[in-house]
Design a protein around this motif. Structure first.
Motif, mmCIF file in Angstrom:
data_model
loop_
_atom_site.group_PDB
_atom_site.id
_atom_site.type_symbol
_atom_site.label_atom_id
_atom_site.label_comp_id
_atom_site.label_asym_id
_atom_site.label_seq_id
_atom_site.Cartn_x
_atom_site.Cartn_y
_atom_site.Cartn_z
ATOM 1 N N GLU A 188 0.974 -1.196 -0.111
ATOM 2 C CA GLU A 188 0.076 -0.170 -0.101
ATOM 3 C C GLU A 188 0.954 1.304 0.010
ATOM 4 O O GLU A 188 2.131 1.444 0.625
ATOM 5 N N ALA A 189 0.524 2.338 -0.668
ATOM 6 C CA ALA A 189 1.025 3.639 -0.520
ATOM 7 C C ALA A 189 1.161 4.186 0.689
ATOM 8 O O ALA A 189 -0.093 4.341 1.468
ATOM 9 N N ALA A 190 2.219 4.576 1.175
ATOM 10 C CA ALA A 190 2.262 5.450 2.466
ATOM 11 C C ALA A 190 2.538 6.856 2.262
ATOM 12 O O ALA A 190 3.410 7.113 1.710
ATOM 13 N N LEU A 191 1.564 7.679 2.578
ATOM 14 C CA LEU A 191 1.607 9.175 2.296
ATOM 15 C C LEU A 191 2.013 9.743 3.120
ATOM 16 O O LEU A 191 1.830 9.623 4.456
ATOM 17 N N GLY A 192 2.756 10.907 2.857
ATOM 18 C CA GLY A 192 3.601 11.595 3.984
ATOM 19 C C GLY A 192 3.862 13.014 2.986
ATOM 20 O O GLY A 192 3.872 13.047 1.733
ATOM 21 N N ALA A 193 4.542 13.931 3.887
ATOM 22 C CA ALA A 193 5.295 15.077 3.236
ATOM 23 C C ALA A 193 6.660 14.942 2.449
ATOM 24 O O ALA A 193 7.349 13.832 3.026
ATOM 25 N N ALA A 194 6.942 15.565 1.486
ATOM 26 C CA ALA A 194 8.297 15.389 1.101
ATOM 27 C C ALA A 194 9.441 15.811 2.053
ATOM 28 O O ALA A 194 9.172 16.744 2.856
ATOM 29 N N GLY A 195 10.416 14.568 2.158
ATOM 30 C CA GLY A 195 11.542 15.008 2.798
ATOM 31 C C GLY A 195 11.125 14.332 4.100
ATOM 32 O O GLY A 195 12.173 14.313 5.183
ATOM 33 N N GLU A 196 10.195 13.748 4.309
ATOM 34 C CA GLU A 196 10.033 12.873 5.707
ATOM 35 C C GLU A 196 9.803 11.461 5.503
ATOM 36 O O GLU A 196 9.123 10.983 4.485
ATOM 37 N N GLY A 197 10.231 10.582 6.440
ATOM 38 C CA GLY A 197 10.019 9.296 6.313
ATOM 39 C C GLY A 197 10.802 8.489 5.177
ATOM 40 O O GLY A 197 10.227 7.337 4.646
ATOM 41 N N GLY A 198 11.856 9.051 4.751
ATOM 42 C CA GLY A 198 12.491 8.552 3.951
ATOM 43 C C GLY A 198 11.968 8.903 2.224
ATOM 44 O O GLY A 198 12.768 8.477 1.378
ATOM 45 N N ARG A 199 11.262 10.048 2.201
ATOM 46 C CA ARG A 199 10.675 10.417 1.002
ATOM 47 C C ARG A 199 11.739 11.549 0.430
ATOM 48 O O ARG A 199 12.316 11.992 1.256
ATOM 49 N N GLY A 200 11.841 11.461 -0.884
ATOM 50 C CA GLY A 200 12.784 12.622 -1.391
ATOM 51 C C GLY A 200 12.468 13.680 -1.270
ATOM 52 O O GLY A 200 11.117 14.317 -0.897
ATOM 53 N N ALA A 201 13.146 14.829 -1.619
ATOM 54 C CA ALA A 201 13.028 16.213 -1.493
ATOM 55 C C ALA A 201 12.396 16.915 -2.795
ATOM 56 O O ALA A 201 12.988 15.964 -3.836
ATOM 57 N N LEU A 202 11.708 17.782 -2.579
ATOM 58 C CA LEU A 202 11.223 18.386 -3.967
ATOM 59 C C LEU A 202 11.990 19.491 -4.365
ATOM 60 O O LEU A 202 12.524 20.139 -3.700
#
Length: 429
Positions: A367-381
């Motif tokens: 499942e997709a884990a949604l969050g803000a950019a730069g948080e929880g291993g998500r890339g930066a914008l």
């Protein structure tokens, strides 16, 4: 017979290499597709059979096309609504793709605003995110990001901020302060534009006059009588009077208003109160040095601002590197509409291609884990930039040659086996 089996092994190689050609071809075709991720072929050997302890091969087959989610190069475009993800994660879009409606995921950040004010990608799919609450926070639920296309209402000025130095060696003008002759009866002045409840701009003058007591300065705030309800045309009207007191070190000790600022501009709400921030005085718990001071240098205004503005029309969109989407209005104001949601998956390779440069979640991806950019291993914008395809055209050409040679080798296997069969037929004759 093993010779016949060798022919079928060669055929399996021809089929596998032919199928691989389509994978390489897709990579080459999408060299310039924004956010595209290349694939590579994985081959599997085929067990032909087992007789006793002897196991024989049955050729080869194409296992699967594995997606390679390596980072593509980021290219600056200068377009305010272009976005790229540097690192892991996907933009979340919603709409219909090839007859299927739902949420999709993409790395292509070519965004725009449609005629309904919705932020969409080039395929018209609505970008998903967290709506702004209006107080600097965002909702916890994800939905379509939409900017208001209505006029931004005006905001009447409620506060002015002034930072100045008032010359400690200045002397008070001979005559008392005169609102009709303010320049001759004050030491320093500045003019500011304030806005009423209708968004109409008005000029307000602030005059500083050295007081009779050491460390004391008078403040006189004037407005034009022509712009005030009941005001006399051509006359200045004093709408506020106060006193600034400084200690012997030049720090602002206290601010007292004998008449707090209140203006009733023509046609607008009456008695509009406006405060003035000269910096936090010592009497209010401050240092008295963060704003207006009284040192032994020339009197001068170093900074001034106010919090009102006129009405405005939506004139553009700005997306910050933290994913905040804001509407830019013709009155110079920027109002946040929401914050982009970034999806992260346990296995990107498990995502299924849906066409139109988007993917769908599968059981393999999780499942997709949604969050803000730069948080929880998500890339930066990166705003004003796009992620190019991660296809290396030179690498693809080398792969193309390798697969072509492998195809030729498999065809040679068939040819050789055929020649051997021909030899057998000749023995019989």
């Amino acid at each position: 017979m093993s010779i016949t089996k060798a022919m079928y092994s060669g055929v399996s190689g021809l089929v596998a290499e032919s199928d691989t050609l389509s994978i390489v071809g897709e990579n080459v075709a999408n060299t310039n597709t924004i956010g595209f991720k290349k694939s590579r072929a994985t081959f599997e050997s085929v067990l032909g059979g087992a007789v006793g302890a002897q196991q024989t091969g049955g050729g080869v087959r194409l296992g699967r096309a594995q997606q390679i989610f390596a980072q593509g190069a980021l290219v600056s475009t200068g377009n305010a609504t272009d976005l790229a993800i540097s690192g892991d994660g996907f933009f979340v879009v919603q709409g219909t793709v090839n007859g299927v409606h739902g949420d999709f995921y993409t790395r292509a950040g070519q965004l725009t605003v449609n005629n309904e004010g919705k932020l969409v990608n080039m395929g018209g799919l609505a970008i998903q995110g967290y709506a702004a609450n209006g107080d600097g926070t965002f909702t916890s639920s994800v939905g379509t990001l939409q900017l208001s296309t209505a006029q931004l209402p005006p905001r009447p000025t409620g506060a002015m901020t002034l930072t100045a130095n008032l010359d400690a060696g200045a002397t008070a003008p001979g005559a008392a302060f005169d609102a009709q002759s303010p320049g001759d009866t004050s030491n320093l002045s500045t003019s500011m534009t304030v806005y009423d409840s209708l968004g109409q701009a008005h000029a307000v003058d602030v005059h500083f006059r050295k007081g009779t007591n050491p460390g004391e300065w008078e403040v006189h705030v004037l407005a034009k009588g022509d712009e005030l309800a009941g005001g006399a045309p051509g006359q200045n009207v004093e709408i506020g009077t106060g006193t600034l007191t400084f200690n012997p070190s030049g720090a602002l000790q206290d601010v007292q208003w004998a008449t707090p600022i209140s203006a009733s501009f023509t046609g607008a709400k009456a008695n509009q109160a406006i405060s003035v921030d000269f910096g936090q005085p010592i009497a209010a718990g401050g240092t008295g040095l963060g704003g207006t001071t009284q040192f032994g240098s020339n009197s001068a205004i170093s900074a001034q601002s106010q919090d009102g503005y006129a009405s405005g029309d939506l004139s553009g969109v700005k997306i910050d590197s933290d994913g905040v989407v804001s509407g830019v209005y013709s009155n110079g104001q920027t109002v946040a509409a929401g914050k982009l949601a970034i999806a992260k998956f346990r296995s990107n390779d498990g995502l299924a291609k849906a066409g139109s440069n988007v993917w769908t979640a599968t059981r393999a991806s999780g499942e997709a884990a949604l969050g803000a950019a730069g948080e929880g291993g998500r890339g930066a914008l990166v705003s004003g930039a796009l992620e190019q395809s991660n296809v290396d055209i030179a690498e693809q050409f080398v792969d193309l040659i390798a697969h072509q040679r492998a195809f030729q080798a498999n065809s040679k296997t068939i040819t050789t086996a055929d020649q051997m069969l021909q030899e057998l037929m000749m023995i019989k004759q």
